[in-house]
Design an enzyme around this catalytic site. Structure first.
Site, PDB file in Angstrom:
ATOM      1  N   ASP A   1     -10.363  10.741   4.600  1.00 19.93           N
ATOM      2  CA  ASP A   1      -9.000  10.396   5.014  1.00 19.93           C
ATOM      3  C   ASP A   1      -8.360  11.602   5.715  1.00 19.93           C
ATOM      4  O   ASP A   1      -8.389  12.717   5.193  1.00 19.93           O
ATOM      5  CB  ASP A   1      -8.207  10.026   3.748  1.00 19.93           C
ATOM      6  CG  ASP A   1      -6.852   9.426   4.064  1.00 19.93           C
ATOM      7  OD1 ASP A   1      -6.709   8.810   5.137  1.00 19.93           O
ATOM      8  OD2 ASP A   1      -5.940   9.567   3.212  1.00 19.93           O
TER       9      ASP A   1
ATOM     10  N   HIS B   1       4.016   8.002   5.110  1.00 18.06           N
ATOM     11  CA  HIS B   1       3.354   8.456   3.886  1.00 18.06           C
ATOM     12  C   HIS B   1       4.370   8.789   2.782  1.00 18.06           C
ATOM     13  O   HIS B   1       5.517   9.087   3.080  1.00 18.06           O
ATOM     14  CB  HIS B   1       2.517   9.709   4.169  1.00 18.06           C
ATOM     15  CG  HIS B   1       1.330   9.440   5.043  1.00 18.06           C
ATOM     16  ND1 HIS B   1       1.227   9.895   6.323  1.00 18.06           N
ATOM     17  CD2 HIS B   1       0.195   8.744   4.796  1.00 18.06           C
ATOM     18  CE1 HIS B   1       0.070   9.494   6.836  1.00 18.06           C
ATOM     19  NE2 HIS B   1      -0.567   8.794   5.937  1.00 18.06           N
ATOM     20  N   GLY B   2       3.912   8.750   1.550  1.00 20.92           N
ATOM     21  CA  GLY B   2       4.715   9.287   0.448  1.00 20.92           C
ATOM     22  C   GLY B   2       5.575   8.260  -0.264  1.00 20.92           C
ATOM     23  O   GLY B   2       5.478   7.051  -0.034  1.00 20.92           O
TER      24      GLY B   2
ATOM     25  N   GLY C   1       0.181   4.759   5.177  1.00 25.17           N
ATOM     26  CA  GLY C   1       1.516   4.745   4.550  1.00 25.17           C
ATOM     27  C   GLY C   1       1.887   3.373   4.023  1.00 25.17           C
ATOM     28  O   GLY C   1       3.037   2.966   4.077  1.00 25.17           O
ATOM     29  N   ALA C   2       0.896   2.652   3.485  1.00 22.59           N
ATOM     30  CA  ALA C   2       1.125   1.251   3.130  1.00 22.59           C
ATOM     31  C   ALA C   2       1.469   1.027   1.653  1.00 22.59           C
ATOM     32  O   ALA C   2       1.560  -0.115   1.207  1.00 22.59           O
ATOM     33  CB  ALA C   2      -0.110   0.435   3.510  1.00 22.59           C
ATOM     34  N   SER C   3       1.681   2.086   0.908  1.00 22.81           N
ATOM     35  CA  SER C   3       2.024   1.883  -0.507  1.00 22.81           C
ATOM     36  C   SER C   3       3.291   1.046  -0.646  1.00 22.81           C
ATOM     37  O   SER C   3       4.227   1.177   0.146  1.00 22.81           O
ATOM     38  CB  SER C   3       2.212   3.231  -1.216  1.00 22.81           C
ATOM     39  OG  SER C   3       0.958   3.716  -1.659  1.00 22.81           O
TER      40      SER C   3
ATOM     41  N   ASP D   1      -2.193   5.349  -1.432  1.00 22.06           N
ATOM     42  CA  ASP D   1      -2.480   6.505  -2.272  1.00 22.06           C
ATOM     43  C   ASP D   1      -1.326   6.713  -3.253  1.00 22.06           C
ATOM     44  O   ASP D   1      -1.502   6.737  -4.472  1.00 22.06           O
ATOM     45  CB  ASP D   1      -2.666   7.740  -1.366  1.00 22.06           C
ATOM     46  CG  ASP D   1      -3.076   8.981  -2.142  1.00 22.06           C
ATOM     47  OD1 ASP D   1      -3.124   8.936  -3.374  1.00 22.06           O
ATOM     48  OD2 ASP D   1      -3.337  10.018  -1.514  1.00 22.06           O
TER      49      ASP D   1
HETATM   50  P1  13P Z   1       0.865   6.059   1.014  1.00 15.12           P
HETATM   51  O1  13P Z   1       1.523   7.382   0.891  1.00 15.12           O
HETATM   52  O2  13P Z   1       1.837   4.997   1.438  1.00 15.12           O
HETATM   53  O3  13P Z   1       0.108   5.673  -0.191  1.00 15.12           O
HETATM   54  O4  13P Z   1      -0.195   6.171   2.222  1.00 15.12           O
HETATM   55  C1  13P Z   1      -1.463   6.710   1.986  1.00 15.12           C
HETATM   56  C2  13P Z   1      -2.230   6.955   3.232  1.00 15.12           C
HETATM   57  O5  13P Z   1      -1.862   6.568   4.324  1.00 15.12           O
HETATM   58  C3  13P Z   1      -3.506   7.686   3.095  1.00 15.12           C
HETATM   59  O6  13P Z   1      -4.097   7.910   4.320  1.00 15.12           O
HETATM   60  O1  G3H Z   2      -2.168  10.429   3.671  1.00 15.71           O
HETATM   61  C1  G3H Z   2      -2.397  11.385   2.915  1.00 15.71           C
HETATM   62  C2  G3H Z   2      -2.963  11.142   1.591  1.00 15.71           C
HETATM   63  O2  G3H Z   2      -2.011  10.583   0.732  1.00 15.71           O
HETATM   64  C3  G3H Z   2      -3.656  12.366   1.054  1.00 15.71           C
HETATM   65  O3  G3H Z   2      -2.812  13.236   0.366  1.00 15.71           O
HETATM   66  O4  G3H Z   2      -3.810  15.520   0.806  1.00 15.71           O
HETATM   67  O5  G3H Z   2      -2.339  15.113  -1.189  1.00 15.71           O
HETATM   68  O6  G3H Z   2      -4.653  14.165  -1.094  1.00 15.71           O
HETATM   69  P1  G3H Z   2      -3.440  14.605  -0.304  1.00 15.71           P
HETATM   70 ZN    ZN Z   3      -2.588   8.263   5.846  1.00 15.14          ZN
END
Ligand code: 13P
Ligand code: G3H
Ligand code: ZN
Length: 307
Positions: free
Chosen positions: A78, A175-176, A207-209, A250
Site C-alpha cells: 500500500d 485518509h484517516g 480513504g474508504a473507511s 485501514d
Molecule cells: P482509511 O484511512 O479511510 O481507512 O483509508 C485507508 C487507505 O486508503 C489505505 O491505503
Molecule cells: O493510507 C495509508 C494507510 O492507512 C497506511 O498507514 O503508514 O500508518 O500504516 P500507515
Molecule cells: Zn490509501
C-alpha cells in the site's frame, strides 16, 4: 496475476474486492476470520511502516502462511513511494504493489510508475498507480489545500503511458479518522467521467473507511479521546455498482481493534494476558470486516471465483 483477475471479476459482476490493511497480527487474524466465514476474496494490504513494524523476516513467514489458506488472497504493497520499497515487497512475496507518485508532477509520476510497471510485470506482479491527490483536511476548508480531484483526461493519458493494471482516484474520500470538515460528499459525477475515459481499468478508492460512530463512542467511553471523527458511513452504499473494484480500509480496523481492547480492559482491570484483550480486539475487527464485506463490497460468497 491474481489481483488482476479478482478486480476484473468484481467489475464485471458488480461487487468490490475489500482491500483491508493490517497494522498488527490481531487485525490480520480478525480480517481472515471474517473472510473465511463470508467466503469473501480479500486483498491484504501492508504499508511501508507496517513492513517495518513486522520486520521482513517475520512478514515473509506470515505471507507464506496466509497464501496457504483456501481463499483467493492478494498481498499488496500500500502506498509504495519508491522503486526500492517496491523491490523489497516483491522480494517478500507480494503479488501486487501500489506505486504512489500522486504528489509528483504528472511527468515524474509517469516516469516512476512506468519503471515500476516494467519491473513488476516481468515478475507477474500487479501494479496500481494513482492520479489525483488525497490530502489532509484543513480546519478552515472542505478539503486540505493539497486536495486534487482526479482529471479524467489525465487518468486516460496516465494509463496509456504507464500500462498500470488498476488506478487509484481522488473523488472526495480522504485518509484517516476525520475525512470531511464540510458536508461529506463523494463526487460520483467525476467517477462517471473517469469510467468513460478508462472503461477497462478497475478503479481503486482509497480513504474508504466508514468511521462508524459506535467504535469511536466505545473508545471514548473507555478512556480514549477522539474528538473529531467523520467518515463515509452513508456514501459508499452504491459504490459496488460502479467500476470501483477495490476499496481501501485501514482506519476502521484501527478503531475496531482499539475499541475492543479498551472495552475489555475497562471491564477486566485485573487481566494482563495480551491474548485476553487481543481476542477482544480480534472479535471487533472480525465483526467490522464482516459488515463491510456484506453491506459495502457485496463480496460475500464470491470466494469461489478463485482463479
Ligand atoms: P482509511 O484511512 O479511510 O481507512 O483509508 C485507508 C487507505 O486508503 C489505505 O491505503
Ligand atoms: O493510507 C495509508 C494507510 O492507512 C497506511 O498507514 O503508514 O500508518 O500504516 P500507515
Ligand atoms: Zn490509501
Amino acid at each position: 496475476m491474481i489481483q488482476k483477475n479478482m478486480l476484473r471479476s468484481a467489475m464485471k459482476n458488480n461487487y468490490i474486492v475489500p482491500a483491508f490493511n493490517f497494522a498488527n497480527f490481531e487485525i490480520l487474524r480478525g480480517i481472515l476470520m471474517a473472510c473465511e466465514e463470508t467466503r469473501s476474496p480479500v486483498i491484504l494490504q501492508v504499508s511501508e511502516s507496517a513492513m517495518n513494524y513486522f520486520s521482513d523476516g517475520l512478514l515473509f513467514g506470515l505471507i507464506q502462511g496466509v497464501k496457504k489458506t483456501k481463499l483467493p488472497i492478494s498481498i499488496h504493497l500500500d502506498h509504495g513511494k519508491t522503486f526500492e520499497v517496491v523491490k523489497r515487497a516483491i522480494k517478500l512475496g507480494f503479488d501486487s504493489v501500489m506505486i504512489d507518485g500522486s504528489i509528483l508532477p504528472f511527468d515524474a509520476n509517469v516516469k516512476l510508475t512506468k519503471k515500476v510497471v516494467e519491473y513488476a510485470h516481468a515478475r507477474k506482479v500487479h501494479v496500481e498507480g494513482e492520479i489525483g491527490v488525497l490530502s489532509v483536511v484543513n480546519d478552515d476548508g472542505e478539503k486540505g489545500k493539497g486536495y486534487v480531484y482526479t482529471s479524467p483526461e489525465e487518468a486516460k493519458e496516465f494509463v496509456r503511458l504507464t500500462g498500470v493494471d488498476s488506478l487509484a482516484v481522488s473523488i472526495g474520500t480522504n485518509h484517516g479518522v476525520n475525512k470531511y470538515t464540510g458536508e461529506p460528499k463523494i463526487r460520483y459525477d467525476i467517477l462517471k467521467k473517469i469510467e468513460q475515459a478508462i472503461p477497462n481499468i478497475p478503479i481503486v478508492l482509497h480513504g474508504a473507511s466508514l468511521v462508524q460512530p459506535e467504535y469511536v463512542e466505545t473508545i471514548n467511553a473507555n478512556g480514549g479521546r477522539i474528538d473529531k471523527a467523520i467518515g463515509n458511513e452513508k456514501l459508499l452504499k452504491n459504490a459496488y455498482k460502479t467500476h470501483i473494484a477495490k476499496i481501501n480500509m485501514d482506519t476502521d480496523f484501527r478503531l475496531a481493534y482499539t475499541a475492543g481492547v479498551r472495552e475489555y480492559m475497562t471491564q477486566n482491570p485485573d487481566k494482563f494476558n495480551p491474548r485476553d484483550y487481543g481476542n477482544a480486539g480480534i472479535e471487533k475487527v472480525a465483526e467490522c470486516a464482516k459488515f463491510r464485506i456484506i453491506n459495502i463490497c457485496h463480496s460475500n460468497g464470491k470466494a469461489k471465483n478463485k482463479s
